[in-house]
Structure formats: structure tokens, C-alpha cells
Design an enzyme around this catalytic site. Sequence first.
Site, PDB file in Angstrom:
ATOM      1  CG  ASP A   1       7.415   1.364   3.416  1.00  7.43           C
ATOM      2  OD1 ASP A   1       8.187   2.240   2.973  1.00  7.43           O
ATOM      3  OD2 ASP A   1       6.228   1.589   3.719  1.00  7.43           O
TER       4      ASP A   1
ATOM      5  CG  HIS B   1       6.588   4.211   0.847  1.00  9.55           C
ATOM      6  ND1 HIS B   1       7.360   4.624   1.916  1.00  9.55           N
ATOM      7  CD2 HIS B   1       5.608   5.138   0.730  1.00  9.55           C
ATOM      8  CE1 HIS B   1       6.852   5.735   2.433  1.00  9.55           C
ATOM      9  NE2 HIS B   1       5.793   6.078   1.719  1.00  9.55           N
TER      10      HIS B   1
ATOM     11  CG  ASP C   1       1.917   5.331   0.624  1.00  6.03           C
ATOM     12  OD1 ASP C   1       2.215   4.364  -0.110  1.00  6.03           O
ATOM     13  OD2 ASP C   1       2.370   5.460   1.765  1.00  6.03           O
ATOM     14  CD  GLU C   2       4.030   9.226   2.587  1.00  3.74           C
ATOM     15  OE1 GLU C   2       3.846  10.110   3.430  1.00  3.74           O
ATOM     16  OE2 GLU C   2       4.543   8.121   2.877  1.00  3.74           O
TER      17      GLU C   2
ATOM     18  CD1 TRP D   1      -3.426   7.811   2.562  1.00  8.16           C
ATOM     19  CD2 TRP D   1      -2.191   8.694   4.203  1.00  8.16           C
ATOM     20  NE1 TRP D   1      -2.285   8.311   1.998  1.00  8.16           N
ATOM     21  CE2 TRP D   1      -1.497   8.854   2.982  1.00  8.16           C
ATOM     22  CE3 TRP D   1      -1.603   9.165   5.385  1.00  8.16           C
ATOM     23  CZ2 TRP D   1      -0.260   9.476   2.895  1.00  8.16           C
ATOM     24  CZ3 TRP D   1      -0.360   9.783   5.301  1.00  8.16           C
ATOM     25  CH2 TRP D   1       0.301   9.935   4.065  1.00  8.16           C
TER      26      TRP D   1
ATOM     27  CD1 TRP E   1       0.980   4.353   9.873  1.00  6.08           C
ATOM     28  CD2 TRP E   1       2.142   3.145   8.389  1.00  6.08           C
ATOM     29  NE1 TRP E   1       0.251   4.299   8.704  1.00  6.08           N
ATOM     30  CE2 TRP E   1       0.939   3.569   7.781  1.00  6.08           C
ATOM     31  CE3 TRP E   1       3.038   2.365   7.646  1.00  6.08           C
ATOM     32  CZ2 TRP E   1       0.611   3.239   6.462  1.00  6.08           C
ATOM     33  CZ3 TRP E   1       2.707   2.041   6.339  1.00  6.08           C
ATOM     34  CH2 TRP E   1       1.516   2.474   5.762  1.00  6.08           C
ATOM     35  CB  THR E   2       6.319  -0.598  13.168  1.00  8.62           C
ATOM     36  OG1 THR E   2       6.777  -1.006  11.871  1.00  8.62           O
ATOM     37  CG2 THR E   2       5.004  -1.284  13.481  1.00  8.62           C
TER      38      THR E   2
HETATM   39  C1  ACM Z   1       0.656   6.389   4.669  1.00  5.34           C
HETATM   40  O1  ACM Z   1       0.522   6.638   5.870  1.00  5.34           O
HETATM   41  N1  ACM Z   1       1.767   6.718   4.026  1.00  5.34           N
HETATM   42  C2  ACM Z   1      -0.376   5.727   3.920  1.00  5.34           C
END
Ligand code: ACM
Length: 488
Positions: free
Chosen positions: A176, A237, A300-301, A367, A440-441
Site C-alpha cells: 500500500d 495505493h 481500489d481508490e 466493499w 485494515w490497520t
Molecule cells: C478498501 O477498503 N479500500 C478496499
Amino acid sequence: MIPLPKQMREFKKCFWMTSRVLYQRNADLPEKLFRFLVADLDAYYHNLISDGFLDDDNTMSVRFKLAPFTKKVPPDYYFLKVDNLAIQIQAESQNGLIHAVQTLKQHLYKAYHYVHDEFDEPGDLPCLEIRDWPSYPWRGLHLDVSRHFFDFKFVQRYLDWMARSKLNKFHWHLSDDQGWRLESRKFPRLHEIGAWRKDADGSVYGGYYTRRQVKAVLDHAALRGIEVIPEIDIPGHAMAILAAYPDLACVPRDFEVLKVWGISEDILCAGKDGVIAWLKELFSEVAELFPGQYVHLGGDEAPKQRWQACPHCQKRIKDEGLADEEALQGWLVKTLAKHLRNLGKTVIGWDEILNGQPGQDPIVMAWRGDGIDAARRAHDNGNRYILCPYTKLYFDARNNEYETVGTDQIILWGDVLGFRFSDYTFGRQQLLLGAQANVWTEHLADRADLKEKVANRLRPLAEILWNGEPVEDVWEFWDRWRDLNFTL
Ligand code: ACM
Ligand code: ZN
């Protein structure tokens, strides 16, 4: 027991737990798995009875059989029978046997810790017969090791938690903006540069898994019936990748591994041929290291400003006859999916990949929001899909209003029990593979924080993933949870 077996008959009669156990197998059960199952069960069993309370005069026998049933049974079906002579376990698949052992451990635990009536004593193991199978093939848990790093030993413990809950897919988010976590032979700057970030106080934070450590995790997972899905998140990311290899950007400059959370406008260029060739090589390396069926390529994003301004990206759009930048991402996913298919892999992407007509090959993870729109779009496009909706199965949410660590959302364990697969089925049932929780952390800096987030909701997750139905009677579930002493 959690998850509740699909069919279970309990009998009044009891089997007396003894200190001596004889383990047997049929010839088709591989030695390595047999030894693992025996070690798992035996260590657990002898921990239970270690106070020497039980007599040694008799021998309890446990018989494992890997063999077809005469009737047709669902995938990963198992049969478990405790009678007054022996314990029998049969399954057609190795995973079936692995799950049966987890069920047996729960039965032993309860029998040892909870007497059934005033005449019972610990050591009375009620006879029973179980026929059990999972409703969905995908029962997953995700872990983001980029925002905060958790070493491979800890990842093995995480897999142990999963195994006890009969989860079978570990989604390992290995890259990421805030860190790359995999040793690379082909592109060593990824771990040399991309694995390390300078935090606000000037200290260096990071880490990565060596190939040996990855293999140790893979071995650990395989024996527990868990498939590991590596995720390399592209084209967004990807700041850790760009910090290591800036030429992969539309406009190269000095990038840094990010120390703040959010979405970066800098993403990988999809126009330059060199980037496509680089990504193919990278994914080949990943595909070779991970033996499983799936490779996750994120998606994503990924904001499109850079692509809009990039002559290479614009040329690609024109040359390929694509409608726009979203279609360019679709083209990228398609190109890599084809490359990975030739290597025997199936790709998975976050639901944004549907914006760009990626074809029907990729599996979609729904998601965003409650995931219903994304699931419907995947279904209508003919893609297989997996549910991990933000508002329901993001375990970095806080467990209750008093908790201070976590995202702004609150997801109670009772909410997880209410998860309804039926909200996500639209006709072609077989396209829905199952679901997973994402962890997620950004807000989970250490093991204690992480454990708190997972421990409160993993058993409820296990219940709904295995049985595919919301739990109506929460107190009945609570009783079963208490029988397990609320352990992970
Ligand atoms: C995500 O939570 N960005 C997949
Ligand atoms: Zn570009």
C-alpha cells in the site's frame, strides 16, 4: 459449538475420556497431514486433562478416514461420530478432516469444562453424531500489513485463529502507500526502499517478509486448510512501489513511502509499455511464490488525474479504442488477468474494477458502502463475487461506543450475526462465493489493538460464513460462545 454443525445428534450415553489415546488412519490419508492432526488434537487434549485426573486403564481411539462417502455430499463435508468405543472422523477432502478436528476440539473442551448435570464429571464425553459442511466456499479474513507491520510469527497466530473458526481464505494485503512487505528477487528496491517509511517523529518504521518467512506462513496455512491470497494493490495505493521505482509513474519524481493515511493522486502509469512489462514480471514472481489459485491486484481508490494529463496514458486510450481513464484501468486489469491466467491464476479486484469493463474473469470484492450495489453489478456482469462490505464486515471499526481505537464506525458483534447473504443474491447463486472480514490497520498499531478488534467478532463471523444465514437467537449463540470460553 461455533459454527453450529448443520446436523447433530447428541446422546445421553457418554464416553469416558482417558489419558491414553490411540490414533489411526487409513492409507489414503497422507502421513504429513495425519501427523499434524494428531499433534494438534493430542496437544490440545493433553492440555485439557493435564491435571492427571483421568485414569490410564483404558485407551480411547480416534480413527481418521480420508475416503469417499457412498452418497454424494457437498464440498468439504465431514462426518464425526463419538460413541462409547471410539471416535470416528471421515471426509472426502483434507479440509473436511481438518474442520472435523476443530469441531472435536470444541466438543472436548465443553465436555471437560462444563458438567451436564449433577451426576456428570469432567471426563464424560457425550456421544454424538455430526454431519456438517460449509454453505459457502469463501470464508475469509483479511489483514493489512502495510499500514502497520505484523511479523510472520504473528501472522501464523492469526492463521491459528482462523483455523479454529473454520475460515479458509487468508487475504494478505502486502502493499500500500505506506509500505511494501514482500522480499522481491526481481525488484529488490521494493523491499529495500519500499518497506520503510519515515514517521512524523523522524523514526523509521517498516519491515517485510523474506521469501523463507512467506513459505513458513504458506506451510502453516496449508496444514490448516487455509489458502493464502496475496494482494499487490495497483495502480493506486502504490506510493511504496513508486518510492522504489519512480519511473513507473506518469511523471517520475522523488516519491516517498507515505506516513499519512488517505488516497494518493500519484498512481502507476498505464500508458508506458515498460510499466506493463514490469507489472507482468512482478506478478509472475508473486504467482510463483504463492501456490494458491488467486492473486489479488487491488484496483481500489485510484484517482485518474495523472492519467488524464499523461501523454502515454492518453495514447494507450486512443490506440486501444478505450472510452476514458476508467476503461484504461479496465484494460490494465484485463491485461494482467490474461497474463495471470496463463500462469494458472485467477485474479481478484476491489469493486472499482467494474467501472472499466474488466471482463468476466476477475472475481470482484464488493466493499463500498453496504456492498449491495457492487454485488449486483458484479452479478449482472457475470463476475463471481465475494462480500466484504464496509458497513458490515470491516473489523477495524470500533466494537462499541466506549472503544477509543478504530475507525469512526461501530460494528457490534451482534451486527455481524445479523449479516444477510440473501441481500446479495440476485438469481445466479453460484456467482456468490462467500464473504470475508477486512482488517485494515491504519488505527491498529500493535497486536493488542488488532486482537481486540478480531476477538470480539471472529466467532460471530465464523457462524454466519459457515452456515450462510443470520443468527436469530443471539442468546443461544451467546451460550455456545461461552462454552468456548470466548477464546479466539
Ligand atoms: C478498501 O477498503 N479500500 C478496499
Ligand atoms: Zn501515464
